[in-house]
Write a protein that holds these residues in place. Structure first.
Motif, PDB file in Angstrom:
ATOM      1  N   VAL A 265     130.881  76.653   2.939  1.00  0.00           N
ATOM      2  CA  VAL A 265     130.661  75.573   3.899  1.00  0.00           C
ATOM      3  C   VAL A 265     129.206  75.120   3.828  1.00  0.00           C
ATOM      4  O   VAL A 265     128.330  75.853   3.366  1.00  0.00           O
ATOM      5  CB  VAL A 265     131.044  75.977   5.344  1.00  0.00           C
TER       6      VAL A 265
ATOM      7  N   GLN B 133     134.351  78.518  11.544  1.00  0.00           N
ATOM      8  CA  GLN B 133     135.351  78.369  12.604  1.00  0.00           C
ATOM      9  C   GLN B 133     135.740  79.692  13.249  1.00  0.00           C
ATOM     10  O   GLN B 133     136.739  79.748  13.948  1.00  0.00           O
ATOM     11  CB  GLN B 133     136.604  77.697  12.027  1.00  0.00           C
TER      12      GLN B 133
ATOM     13  N   ASP C  13     129.969  74.668  10.541  1.00  0.00           N
ATOM     14  CA  ASP C  13     131.289  74.537   9.915  1.00  0.00           C
ATOM     15  C   ASP C  13     132.108  75.824   9.981  1.00  0.00           C
ATOM     16  O   ASP C  13     133.294  75.814   9.653  1.00  0.00           O
ATOM     17  CB  ASP C  13     131.147  74.116   8.445  1.00  0.00           C
TER      18      ASP C  13
ATOM     19  N   SER D 229     127.254  74.155   6.448  1.00  0.00           N
ATOM     20  CA  SER D 229     126.449  74.407   7.640  1.00  0.00           C
ATOM     21  C   SER D 229     127.060  75.548   8.445  1.00  0.00           C
ATOM     22  O   SER D 229     128.275  75.762   8.407  1.00  0.00           O
ATOM     23  CB  SER D 229     126.422  73.127   8.488  1.00  0.00           C
TER      24      SER D 229
END
Length: 137
Positions: free
Chosen positions: A61, A68, A66, A63
């Motif tokens: 990802v 989850q 990002d 960042s």
């Protein structure tokens, strides 16, 4: 006390996000997370340069925002002077532990992380410490 504390964090950790993860196997930002992956940790790589590619069985990802899911340890491979640019994302992520790799220091950043109540390890290699604390693994 520090060894007992570190060992407890490493034993309970399952997911490690790596800020600044790299694809080059000769770079510490690759071989340290690879070592941890081979020891059974789930590695979530964060690097906008490689976003969308795969490392350690997961999609990279761009960042920290990002990610989850909860992160047990955030392993940081970014220069000390760049740390404040990530502070807001790190505080939003609220990892169980922030680990700044060998040579990485930023007193203002360190103070802010500690003030937020997030445990912090500074200027130590996660792979070296893991090998020392778990020599049989």
């Amino acid at each position: 006390m520090m060894d007992t504390w570190l060992k407890a964090h490493l034993e309970k950790a399952r997911t490690i996000a790596v800020l600044g993860a790299h694809k080059d196997p000769n770079r510490p930002a690759h071989y340290v997370p690879r070592y941890l992956f081979e020891r059974g940790y789930r590695i979530l790589s964060v690097n906008p340069r490689f976003a969308g590619e795969e490392l350690f069985g997961e999609r990279v990802v761009g960042s920290l925002l990002d990610l989850q899911e909860p992160v047990d340890i955030l392993d940081v491979f970014r220069p000390g002077e760049a740390l404040m640019t990530h502070l807001k994302e790190i505080l939003a992520l609220r990892p169980g532990l922030v680990w700044l790799q060998s040579g990485i220091r930023n007193p203002a950043f360190e103070e802010r992380v500690r003030e937020a109540g997030i445990p912090l390890v500074v200027d130590r290699c996660l792979m070296v410490e893991h090998r020392r604390l778990f020599p049989a693994s």
